[in-house]
Each structure stands twice: as structure tokens, then as C-alpha cells.
Design a protein around this motif. Structure first.
Motif, short mmCIF file in Angstrom:
data_model
loop_
_atom_site.label_atom_id
_atom_site.label_comp_id
_atom_site.label_asym_id
_atom_site.label_seq_id
_atom_site.Cartn_x
_atom_site.Cartn_y
_atom_site.Cartn_z
N ALA A 32 9.08 -0.96 1.64
CA ALA A 32 8.96 0.45 0.84
C ALA A 32 8.24 1.17 1.33
CB ALA A 32 8.69 0.09 -0.58
N ASP A 33 6.98 0.86 1.95
CA ASP A 33 6.02 1.64 2.53
C ASP A 33 5.88 1.72 3.82
OD1 ASP A 33 4.96 1.67 -0.07
OD2 ASP A 33 4.16 -0.44 0.18
N GLY A 34 7.02 1.19 4.81
CA GLY A 34 7.11 1.61 6.15
C GLY A 34 6.70 0.52 6.87
N PRO A 35 6.05 0.35 7.93
CA PRO A 35 5.51 -0.67 8.63
C PRO A 35 4.91 -1.84 7.53
CG PRO A 35 5.00 1.14 9.83
CD PRO A 35 5.16 1.56 8.47
N GLY A 36 5.23 -3.06 7.96
CA GLY A 36 4.53 -4.20 7.09
C GLY A 36 4.81 -5.54 7.63
N GLU A 67 -3.39 4.89 2.34
CA GLU A 67 -4.73 4.48 3.37
C GLU A 67 -5.67 3.59 2.36
OE1 GLU A 67 -8.25 6.16 5.69
OE2 GLU A 67 -6.29 6.91 6.20
N GLY A 68 -6.13 2.41 2.93
CA GLY A 68 -7.10 1.62 2.21
C GLY A 68 -6.55 0.76 1.11
N VAL A 69 -5.00 0.75 0.95
CA VAL A 69 -4.46 -0.06 -0.06
C VAL A 69 -3.50 -0.77 0.33
CG1 VAL A 69 -3.03 0.05 -2.27
CG2 VAL A 69 -4.86 1.80 -1.59
N VAL A 70 -3.39 -2.30 0.10
CA VAL A 70 -2.33 -3.04 0.46
C VAL A 70 -1.48 -3.54 -0.77
CG1 VAL A 70 -1.98 -5.39 1.25
CG2 VAL A 70 -3.62 -3.84 2.54
N GLY A 90 0.76 9.12 -5.82
CA GLY A 90 0.09 9.11 -4.48
C GLY A 90 0.62 8.20 -3.38
N ALA A 91 1.60 7.54 -3.48
CA ALA A 91 2.07 6.85 -2.45
C ALA A 91 2.59 7.81 -1.24
CB ALA A 91 3.43 5.87 -2.73
N ALA A 280 -6.03 7.72 -6.77
CA ALA A 280 -5.24 8.60 -5.77
C ALA A 280 -3.71 8.11 -5.74
CB ALA A 280 -5.84 8.59 -4.37
N LEU A 281 -3.51 6.72 -6.11
CA LEU A 281 -2.44 6.07 -6.02
C LEU A 281 -1.58 6.46 -7.31
CD1 LEU A 281 -0.36 4.48 -4.32
CD2 LEU A 281 -1.27 2.43 -5.47
N THR A 282 -2.02 6.13 -8.39
CA THR A 282 -1.58 6.20 -9.62
C THR A 282 -1.74 7.34 -10.48
OG1 THR A 282 -3.34 5.19 -10.98
CG2 THR A 282 -1.92 3.57 -9.99
#
Length: 745
Positions: A32-36, A67-70, A90-91, A280-282
Motif C-alpha cells: 500500500a506504501d510502495g516499496p517494501g 519518512e521515519g515511519v514503518v 499524511g501518508a 504528520a501521519l494521523t
């Protein structure tokens, strides 16, 4: 929820399958977030081909939405039941991470944060930042658990709800356990009224109307912040059960019912950095209007009042030179048994439009109480039921009960037409002259119901408050504009910080309850909420004069301040004349602090850092601050230690450096505990070493031109120059420079 019986055994009726190894690790661009990374984790070590048969696996997917979130997703059956996740405004489209796989395993990098999956057995997932291991998931950490009928586990406050939800099948859960390092402490998880440090606690994320003197909470947020410089959000609006060093004492366990668990790890390194990434994300909090920082005065709940009562309160406050910004009408502005019909009770308020105009002429904003329930006696009940605007039972009948309002139904905010209908009534009130709403309740949401959009009832229990507050906030923003919209909300979950303000619910009128109220606010601050308030003096019962005066000093040294109670009026002269003076001193002090406070709100909208800050948030490298929950920082530069005794005795901790009392001007060396005794018109309020406070020129209102007559108060303990930014309520700003060398007073 505890699934084990000691270190070796499971509880009776519990079976568990654990990720035992990373059998294969694949790099993919299809998350869902691209590369993984996608990891196949069998529940036994595979030694031969035959071992792959009749063997469940957990599929573990790692990606980065920011960035900075897994993001970590653990799935037993991908097509199985899951409550879904929170909104993530913020995704980043396409993700923010890079993934690679080699002989040493799989690695996902995003900013300063690295997630690393070791190949083979035993299972090992670690999170690192700048070469330092933060935490990880090891042996028996990722588990799929089944409960047979009669399993000997304690389902906590959601036991009855789960029984209704899953009566047809045995319970299934997915859990994760993340390592706790020696000395590591855990904070957050919403507005919780117990100890600030959550180690050793069992916490259920399940909104409940339990008061402040219980383990239940109105604002449950499945986000915790670690003293090691990272945070974790469980991305599930349903029931999340935490065991924080309480079942497996070396780990934090979180579990959710169903087949899939998803969580995010946020990098630091500081607690402020974690909150920055989390919000930033939520979602960031907005800037709230300057007028909302002023004193809110209420009718109280079950007292008798009419326009004459209201006017007498306001006129007497003015006569005594006690600034009031907002007047709040609690429940009985509507007729009893009619809540909510959004109609003024004509027996006591025969001319609402005229009354509201007269209040506006006194330079007041007006707030009215609402809730998301429609009582059976309300003229709106039949209309809402006929239109399908109320939540229904599985048999199609309207869900009703008699707790709170007789025969009440619940507005279904998953139905766009129901939301628009509810908002129409709010717009009508705003056209009359109402400026804002107290959105009460939203916690007692049933699970034995069906929703218009087919939502999972367990998901909606916590998430309902988000839809409810969003419906109201949307009306305020559309009518008043983003910068003039403010709620006074009780319930919330993750993301609720985007719709402030929230208040602390039903405390009792005692010093003990005052202290637990503060703990709730500090816990909520570490859960991403920038603004917070509470009922000054307590809600239940009537405080004695000592409690009222001490609580007034505390309540006016926060972002938002409200006098409110249940059975008694909370105007200060109802207690004694000294209470009037206490109110005058601290209200005027807050007005002078408005250039400082409002700027902190502007910064919160940019960084997510709250106005009211636990000491550990501002001084994370000072181990003495780790457990402090009877004092706080108001912004970065003011230390507040509320007095929880009538005698005025108070003990508090000052970090290293030269601190200066705003009341006496005396400087005190920190790095130690301090004992003081205060009268009712003072409180330990200390300026940080080297602080430069922008000091406003007015003490009669919060919404004035902060640049007109502004003074910079420079305090000892700093060196060099400091820049101070001041933003006015109308959006103008100016930066000032102050020289801190050789300042002695």
C-alpha cells in the motif's frame, strides 16, 4: 488480554501459533506504501518439504507511508476479518521507504529508521535508528491465538461486547510483542487517569463513560511513546488490548481480535520528534481562535437557570473585573426528555435570538451542549427513525435504551443523509447566534447493531466519536472559517486531535480527583493532543473553597479553562471572596500570557507538540523527569506545579539551571527538588533558564493585538541572543531579538 499462564504455558482454552522463522523474504513494490518487504513466517521451523503441508503461516508485510515511519502488517488469513485502520492524511503517495534483500535478510529504510528481518530461525524483526536498536519482535512475539468456548481469559470491559460480536465463532486474535529495554518506560494510550508511566498496566482501548476515577477512559488512543525515542500506533479503531510489561514483563504486547494486526513504528530520536511524525501521519491540530483561550463560564448541569440567571452571572463577573470570553449553556437549555431536539426550552428561554444577541453585545461567545442521541420524546425521534437516520438492530428495529435519555436512539453518522440532517439543526442554531458546541458523550456505542454503510460494529465503537465530532466541526469550519472553529469535546480516538478542544470528563470535587485529572491531561498530551481542558473545581459534588481556589489556579494555567459543575453553580463568589481574587489574579495572568500561549498553538499546528507538556517531553535526558505527573511545562518555558493541598504545601522538581518565579521574581537553582508553601493567590510558576517571554499589554481579554504594547521579559540563566516570534489572532507576525547575557532578574 493475558493469554499465557506464566512463561511456559498457555491458559486453559487458549491455543497459539507463533512466527518461528523468516522462511523467505521478498522485496516488492506492491504494498500500500510502495516499496517494501513481504515475509512468509511459518508457525514451525521448516526442515523439509513435508513440513510445509498443513502448516499455517503468518504473512508479515513491511512498508513506509511517511519518512521515519514503518508500517508492519501481520496476517494469518488476509481475507479474514479486520476492523480496518484510521485515516492517514499524511501518508505519502508511493511510499517513503527503500527495500532490499540479501543473504543477511531484508531491510527497509525510511529516513533515520531501519527495519531489519533476519533470515531463518528464530524469528527476528528489529527496528534501528542511527545505528542503535530501538526495539524488536522476537521469539513468540508475533502470534495467532484462538480461544475455545470457556477459555480462562479475562476479556476486560469489552467482554459483553465481544460475546455479542462473535457469538457464532470462537474468538481469534493476532498479537505482537515488542521488546522493552532495561529502564525503558511507556507513555500515552489516550487520556488515562492512572500513573503517567504505563509499565505494569493492562490497558483496553475501548471508549467508556467511566469517570476520571477509574481505569476506563473517554479518549482511547492506541498509540504509545517510549522513553527510548520511538512511538507505536496500532492501526485498528476497534478493541486493542495492551499488556505493558505486565504479562511478559520484558515486552509490550498489543492484540486485536480477528485475522490481521497492523501497526506503525515512528522514529524519534526525541519525544517531540515522535509526536511530530505521529501527527504528520494521523493529522495535525489546527490553530484554535484566540477567544477560546479565555475563561469559559457555565450554567453547570442540573442547576436551575434562565436568562436572568445567566445575565446575573455575567454582569457580576464584569462588576468584579473577572474577564469572561465564553458562556456555556449545558443540557437544560433544551427541555427535559427532549435531548436532543435542538430547540430552546421556551418556558425559560422564550426569546433565544434576542438573548444570544444580548450576550454578544456583552462581547461574549456562546457555546451550547449537544449529544448524538435523540430521546424518544423528542419531536425529531420519529422523523429520524422514519428516514433511517438512527442506528438499527440486526432485525431492522431502531436500537434504543433508557440510559441517559428515555428511549433514546443513536444518530447513524455513517449515513450521509443522517449527517446532513444533524448538521442542518446545528446550522439553524448558529444562525440564531450560537458560536460553538460542546459535543458530549459518544462513548457508549453498542456493538449488537447494524450501520448504514455496513461498518463492522466493533470498529464503530471507538470510531463513532470521530464521525460525530467531524460532523460538528465541519459545520463550524464552514460557518466560521478554520481559524474560528472550536469544539468542546469529551470522547476521542486517534485522529481526534484534528478537532479540538477536548476536556477531561467527570471528575469529583476533591484534591485527589484534581491530581488524576492532571494525569489524564498529561497522558493525552503524550498521545498527540495539543489542547486540553477540564472542569475547574471538579464536576461531581461541590468543592470546598480550598479545592475550588487551588483548582482555579491550575485550570487557568492551561490551554483552555472552564468553570463547570453538576449540582452547583461555579461562580467564584459562591465560595468566598478570596475565590474571586484568585480568579481575578489567574485570569488576568493568562491574558498577559496570550502572546506566548497563542504562539504555542501556532507551533502545535506545525509540529503537533502540545501546549501542556509532561516534564519528560521537554526534558527527556533528565531521568528525574521520567515519572513526574504532578507538574508540567506550559509551552517550552513555563513550569507549573499545581498545589494539591489546602495548606499550600507543594513539592516539585526543577531541572538544572537558574529558574525564576513569575510571582516573586526570585531565582532558584535547579537540578533538585523544591518545597514551598503558597497562599491561594500564588502557585509555583517558574520561567525556564534563559527564557524570553512575550508579555501582553492587556489583561481583560485573550483576543487582542499582541504587538501593541508587547514587552519581552528576559530571565536569568541564558546566554547570547534569542529570537521570539509573536503571531497575532489576525495572522500578523513579528520576530524580536533579545540579549540574554548578564541578565540577573
Amino acid at each position: 488480554m493475558k493469554f499465557t499462564d506464566g512463561f511456559w504455558q498457555l491458559r486453559p482454552g487458549v491455543t497459539a501459533l507463533y512466527a518461528q522463522q523468516a522462511y523467505d523474504i521478498e522485496q516488492t513494490d506492491a504494498t500500500a506504501d510502495g516499496p517494501g518487504l513481504v515475509v512468509t513466517a511459518p508457525t514451525a521451523v521448516i526442515t523439509k518439504r513435508g513440513d510445509t503441508l498443513n502448516r499455517p503461516v503468518l504473512t508479515v508485510t513491511l512498508s513506509s507511508p511517511l519518512e521515519g515511519v514503518v508500517r508492519v502488517r501481520i496476517a494469518h488469513h488476509e481475507g479474514g476479518r479486520r476492523h480496518g485502520g484510521f485515516d492517514l492524511p499524511g501518508a505519502v503517495a508511493g511510499g517513503a521507504g527503500t527495500a532490499s534483500v540479501d543473504a543477511d535478510g531484508g531491510v527497509l529504510r525510511t529516513g533515520s529508521l531501519t527495519a531489519r528481518v533476519a533470515p531463518g530461525a528464530p524469528w527476528s524483526l528489529s527496528f534501528e535508528s542511527e545505528g542503535r536498536r530501538l526495539t524488536g519482535s522476537g521469539h513468540k512475539a508475533q502470534g495467532y491465538v484462538r480461544l475455545a468456548a470457556g477459555a480462562q481469559v479475562d476479556p476486560g470491559i469489552v467482554g459483553n461486547a465481544r460475546a455479542a460480536e462473535t457469538a457464532a465463532t470462537p474468538d481469534a486474535f493476532v498479537h505482537e510483542q515488542l521488546d522493552l529495554a532495561v529502564g525503558e518506560l511507556v507513555y500515552g494510550l489516550g487520556e488515562r487517569f492512572g500513573p503517567l508511566v504505563k509499565n505494569g498496566q493492562t490497558v483496553d482501548i475501548w471508549n467508556a463513560d467511566g469517570g476520571t476515577s477509574s481505569e476506563q477512559a473517554y479518549k482511547n488512543v492506541p498509540f504509545h511513546l517510549s522513553s527510548r525515542g520511538y512511538g507505536v500506533l496500532v492501526n485498528d479503531p476497534g478493541h486493542v488490548s495492551y499488556e505493558i510489561g505486565s504479562e511478559t514483563v520484558e515486552r509490550v504486547q498489543f492484540s486485536v481480535p480477528g485475522e490481521v494486526l497492523e501497526y506503525f513504528v515512528f522514529a524519534g530520536p526525541t519525544p517531540k520528534d515522535v509526536l511530530d511524525r505521529y501527527t504528520a501521519l494521523t493529522g495535525r491540530p489546527p490553530v484554535v481562535p484566540a477567544w477560546s483561550y479565555g475563561l469559559w463560564l457555565s450554567t453547570s448541569f442540573t442547576t436551575d437557570y434562565d436568562e436572568q440567571t445567566v445575565t446575573s452571572f455575567i454582569d457580576e463577573m464584569a462588576r468584579r473585573e473577572l474577564p469572561v470570553s465564553v458562556f456555556h449553556f449545558d443540557c437544560f437549555w433544551m427541555r427535559e426528555f427532549n435531548w436532543c431536539d435542538f430547540e430552546w426550552d421556551a418556558r425559560v428561554f422564550p426569546d433565544p435570538e434576542g438573548m444570544l444577541a444580548r450576550l454578544h453585545d456583552k462581547d461574549l461567545r456562546v457555546c451550547v451542549w449537544i449529544n448524538p442521541y435523540i430521546g424518544q420524546r423528542s419531536p425529531l425521534f420519529r422523523e429520524a427513525a422514519d428516514q433511517g437516520y438512527l442506528v438499527t438492530r440486526p432485525d431492522g428495529s431502531v436500537w434504543q435504551w433508557d440510559l441517559w435519555q428515555a428511549g433514546m436512539g443513536l444518530v447513524d453518522f455513517t449515513n450521509p443523509d443522517a449527517t446532513a440532517w444533524y448538521q442542518g439543526h446545528l446550522r439553524r442554531l448558529m444562525a440564531q447566534g450560537v458560536d460553538c458546541f460542546k459535543t458530549d458523550f459518544g462513548e457508549r456505542i453498542p456493538v449488537d447493531v447494524e450501520w448504514f454503510d455496513g461498518a463492522d460494529p466493533s470498529r464503530m465503537h471507538n470510531l463513532y466519536t470521530q464521525l460525530y465530532n467531524a460532523a460538528v466541526h465541519e459545520v463550524l469550519v464552514a460557518s466560521r472559517g478554520e481559524g474560528d472553529a472550536v469544539l468542546f469535546a469529551r470522547s476521542a480516538t486517534a485522529g481526534g486531535q484534528t478537532m479540538p478542544v477536548h476536556w477531561g470528563g467527570d471528575s469529583t470535587s476533591t484534591f485527589a480527583s484534581m491530581a488524576e485529572t492532571l494525569r489524564g491531561g498529561l497522558s493525552l498530551a503524550l498521545s498527540g493532543f495539543a489542547y486540553w481542558s477540564h472542569d475547574i473545581g471538579g464536576f461531581e459534588g461541590t468543592p470546598d473553597a480550598g479545592v475550588y481556589k487551588r483548582w482555579t489556579a491550575f485550570g487557568l494555567l492551561g490551554s483552555h479553562s472552564r468553570f463547570h459543575g453538576s449540582q452547583s453553580y461555579r461562580v467564584p463568589w459562591a465560595f468566598d471572596e478570596e475565590a474571586v481574587e484568585v480568579t481575578r489574579v489567574f485570569t488576568r495572568l493568562k491574558m498577559r500570557l496570550m502572546p506566548y500561549l497563542f504562539q504555542r498553538g501556532v507551533e502545535a499546528a506545525r509540529t503537533g507538540v502540545p501546549l501542556m507538556r509532561p516534564m519528560v517531553l521537554e526534558f527527556p535526558d533528565d531521568p528525574a523527569t521520567a515519572y513526574l505527573d504532578r507538574q508540567y511545562m506550559l509551552g517550552p518555558d513555563l513550569l507549573v506545579a499545581p498545589v494539591f493541598t489546602e495548606s499550600g504545601e507543594v513539592e516539585f522538581y526543577l531541572p538544572a539551571g537558574t529558574w525564576t518565579s513569575l510571582f516573586t521574581g526570585e531565582s532558584v537553582e535547579g537540578g533538585r527538588w523544591v518545597r514551598e508553601t503558597h497562599g491561594f493567590t500564588s502557585i509555583p510558576l517558574y520561567a525556564r533558564p534563559g527564557a524570553v517571554l512575550p508579555w501582553g499589554a492587556r489583561e481583560d481579554r485573550p483576543d487582542y493585538d499582541y504587538l501593541d504594547g508587547l514587552t519581552l521579559r528576559v530571565f536569568p540563566g541564558g546566554t547570547g541572543t534569542a529570537e521570539v516570534l509573536v503571531t497575532t489572532p489576525d495572522g500578523r507576525s513579528a520576530t524580536f531579538t533579545a540579549d540574554r547575557d548578564d541578565v540577573t532578574r
